[in-house]
Scaffold this motif. Structure first.
Motif, PDB file in Angstrom:
ATOM      1  N   GLY A   4      55.349 -24.729 -17.447  1.00 22.33           N
ATOM      2  CA  GLY A   4      56.156 -23.969 -16.515  1.00 22.33           C
ATOM      3  C   GLY A   4      57.530 -24.556 -16.266  1.00 22.33           C
ATOM      4  O   GLY A   4      57.859 -25.648 -16.706  1.00 22.33           O
ATOM      5  N   VAL A   5      58.299 -23.800 -15.536  1.00 26.55           N
ATOM      6  CA  VAL A   5      59.670 -24.173 -15.199  1.00 26.55           C
ATOM      7  C   VAL A   5      59.632 -25.126 -14.007  1.00 26.55           C
ATOM      8  O   VAL A   5      58.858 -24.936 -13.070  1.00 26.55           O
ATOM      9  N   ASP A   6      60.490 -26.129 -14.035  1.00 25.96           N
ATOM     10  CA  ASP A   6      60.610 -27.045 -12.904  1.00 25.96           C
ATOM     11  C   ASP A   6      61.114 -26.242 -11.709  1.00 25.96           C
ATOM     12  O   ASP A   6      62.142 -25.564 -11.801  1.00 25.96           O
ATOM     13  N   LEU A  15      62.479 -18.750  -6.716  1.00 27.77           N
ATOM     14  CA  LEU A  15      61.509 -19.610  -6.038  1.00 27.77           C
ATOM     15  C   LEU A  15      60.656 -18.788  -5.074  1.00 27.77           C
ATOM     16  O   LEU A  15      59.425 -18.902  -5.065  1.00 27.77           O
ATOM     17  N   LEU A  16      61.295 -17.943  -4.279  1.00 24.10           N
ATOM     18  CA  LEU A  16      60.545 -17.118  -3.332  1.00 24.10           C
ATOM     19  C   LEU A  16      59.632 -16.127  -4.044  1.00 24.10           C
ATOM     20  O   LEU A  16      58.504 -15.882  -3.602  1.00 24.10           O
ATOM     21  N   ARG A  17      60.100 -15.562  -5.143  1.00 22.26           N
ATOM     22  CA  ARG A  17      59.266 -14.636  -5.918  1.00 22.26           C
ATOM     23  C   ARG A  17      58.042 -15.357  -6.470  1.00 22.26           C
ATOM     24  O   ARG A  17      56.912 -14.857  -6.398  1.00 22.26           O
ATOM     25  N   GLU A  18      58.240 -16.552  -7.021  1.00 22.86           N
ATOM     26  CA  GLU A  18      57.127 -17.316  -7.584  1.00 22.86           C
ATOM     27  C   GLU A  18      56.126 -17.718  -6.504  1.00 22.86           C
ATOM     28  O   GLU A  18      54.915 -17.665  -6.724  1.00 22.86           O
ATOM     29  N   LEU A  19      56.623 -18.136  -5.341  1.00 22.71           N
ATOM     30  CA  LEU A  19      55.717 -18.459  -4.241  1.00 22.71           C
ATOM     31  C   LEU A  19      54.905 -17.231  -3.836  1.00 22.71           C
ATOM     32  O   LEU A  19      53.694 -17.323  -3.623  1.00 22.71           O
ATOM     33  N   MET A  45      51.323 -24.440  -7.005  1.00 21.64           N
ATOM     34  CA  MET A  45      51.609 -24.032  -5.639  1.00 21.64           C
ATOM     35  C   MET A  45      52.181 -25.215  -4.853  1.00 21.64           C
ATOM     36  O   MET A  45      53.164 -25.065  -4.119  1.00 21.64           O
ATOM     37  N   ASN A  46      51.596 -26.389  -5.020  1.00 20.23           N
ATOM     38  CA  ASN A  46      52.101 -27.580  -4.337  1.00 20.23           C
ATOM     39  C   ASN A  46      53.526 -27.906  -4.772  1.00 20.23           C
ATOM     40  O   ASN A  46      54.356 -28.294  -3.944  1.00 20.23           O
ATOM     41  N   GLN A  47      53.829 -27.744  -6.047  1.00 25.36           N
ATOM     42  CA  GLN A  47      55.184 -28.002  -6.538  1.00 25.36           C
ATOM     43  C   GLN A  47      56.191 -27.035  -5.919  1.00 25.36           C
ATOM     44  O   GLN A  47      57.259 -27.454  -5.464  1.00 25.36           O
ATOM     45  N   TYR A  48      55.860 -25.766  -5.912  1.00 23.71           N
ATOM     46  CA  TYR A  48      56.771 -24.765  -5.368  1.00 23.71           C
ATOM     47  C   TYR A  48      56.952 -24.935  -3.862  1.00 23.71           C
ATOM     48  O   TYR A  48      58.060 -24.807  -3.350  1.00 23.71           O
ATOM     49  N   GLU A  51      59.196 -27.880  -3.184  1.00 24.26           N
ATOM     50  CA  GLU A  51      60.598 -27.538  -3.448  1.00 24.26           C
ATOM     51  C   GLU A  51      61.166 -26.699  -2.310  1.00 24.26           C
ATOM     52  O   GLU A  51      62.310 -26.901  -1.891  1.00 24.26           O
ATOM     53  N   TYR A  52      60.389 -25.762  -1.792  1.00 25.23           N
ATOM     54  CA  TYR A  52      60.843 -24.942  -0.674  1.00 25.23           C
ATOM     55  C   TYR A  52      61.164 -25.830   0.531  1.00 25.23           C
ATOM     56  O   TYR A  52      62.220 -25.699   1.147  1.00 25.23           O
ATOM     57  N   VAL A  53      60.274 -26.749   0.858  1.00 25.53           N
ATOM     58  CA  VAL A  53      60.484 -27.641   2.003  1.00 25.53           C
ATOM     59  C   VAL A  53      61.668 -28.574   1.736  1.00 25.53           C
ATOM     60  O   VAL A  53      62.454 -28.860   2.637  1.00 25.53           O
ATOM     61  N   ARG A  54      61.814 -29.049   0.513  1.00 24.05           N
ATOM     62  CA  ARG A  54      62.936 -29.919   0.164  1.00 24.05           C
ATOM     63  C   ARG A  54      64.265 -29.208   0.417  1.00 24.05           C
ATOM     64  O   ARG A  54      65.210 -29.792   0.924  1.00 24.05           O
ATOM     65  N   ARG A  55      64.319 -27.926   0.077  1.00 26.82           N
ATOM     66  CA  ARG A  55      65.548 -27.158   0.261  1.00 26.82           C
ATOM     67  C   ARG A  55      65.813 -26.818   1.722  1.00 26.82           C
ATOM     68  O   ARG A  55      66.934 -26.476   2.080  1.00 26.82           O
TER      69      ARG A  55
END
Length: 73
Positions: A4-6, A15-19, A45-48, A51-55
């Motif tokens: 998958g994509v990083d 990102l929101l679509r993938e989540l 799911m944990n990766q996405y 990333e959401y929280v990081r942003r």
């Protein structure tokens, strides 16, 4: 990353679509996926989510979602 994509390479919309897709397929994967499929789903799911929280380190938190809010109910 093996598959998958990083998530850090995704646009905000992607990102929101993938989540959203992960959340939509979670129950199906839990109930009917192989152990490997469920493990991979969880990993992604944990990766996405990370990333959401990081942003959004200062994202608004609903007080009702905190322990004190739960106690007040």
């Amino acid at each position: 990353m093996p598959n998958g994509v990083d998530p850090s390479d995704l646009t905000e919309d992607d990102l929101l679509r993938e989540l959203g897709h992960l959340y939509a397929t979670r129950m199906e994967t839990l109930r009917h996926g192989s152990d490997n499929a469920f493990s991979e789903h969880t990993r992604r799911m944990n990766q996405y989510e990370a990333e959401y929280v990081r942003r959004r380190p200062g994202r608004e938190v609903d007080p009702e979602r905190l322990r004190a809010g739960a106690r007040a109910r």
